[in-house]
Structures are given as C-alpha cells and as structure tokens.
Design a protein around this motif. Structure first.
Motif: not given
Length: 72
Positions: A12-39
């Motif tokens: 989540w976006e935070r203010t300079k003071g470390g609180r959650l930003h009033p906009s409520g915006d953020g980013r999902c940090m889930y790491e997407f991994k591609l499946p392994v394919l055969p050669a």
C-alpha cells in the motif's frame, strides 16, 4: 477474498509519516512465474502480465486466487 486488505502481497502507498495513504492505492507484489515447458515447446511471444494496481476501497468481481493472509 474480493479485496486485498490483509494480503501479504499488498504493498500500500504510505504517507511520509508512514500511515496508509488516503487514496487507498497500492500494488500487488505477487511474483508471477511461467510454467516450465518441455524442450520441444516454446512460447511464440513472451507472456508478460500487466496490471497489479489495487485499491483498498474497491472490491473485485471475483475472489482472488492468490490471496494469502498476512502473518502477524
């Protein structure tokens, strides 16, 4: 869950003071991994996920399959 509140992947976006930003915006940090394919196979074009923007004030239409409760 239809929101990202409490998800360990939510950055989540935070203010300079470390609180959650009033906009409520953020980013999902889930790491997407591609499946392994055969050669003998290959991706014609490299699939690149897009998006990842989240907001604490909006719900998704469907439940998020990667939601993982944040450890406290």
């Amino acid at each position: 869950m239809k929101t990202c509140d409490g998800c360990k992947y939510a950055n989540w976006e935070r203010t300079k003071g470390g609180r959650l930003h009033p906009s409520g915006d953020g980013r999902c940090m889930y790491e997407f991994k591609l499946p392994v394919l055969p050669a003998s196979m290959y991706f014609f074009t490299a699939p690149v996920p897009s998006g990842g923007f989240i907001n604490r004030r909006k719900e998704f239409r469907e439940h998020c399959p990667t939601y993982t409760r944040e450890a406290k």
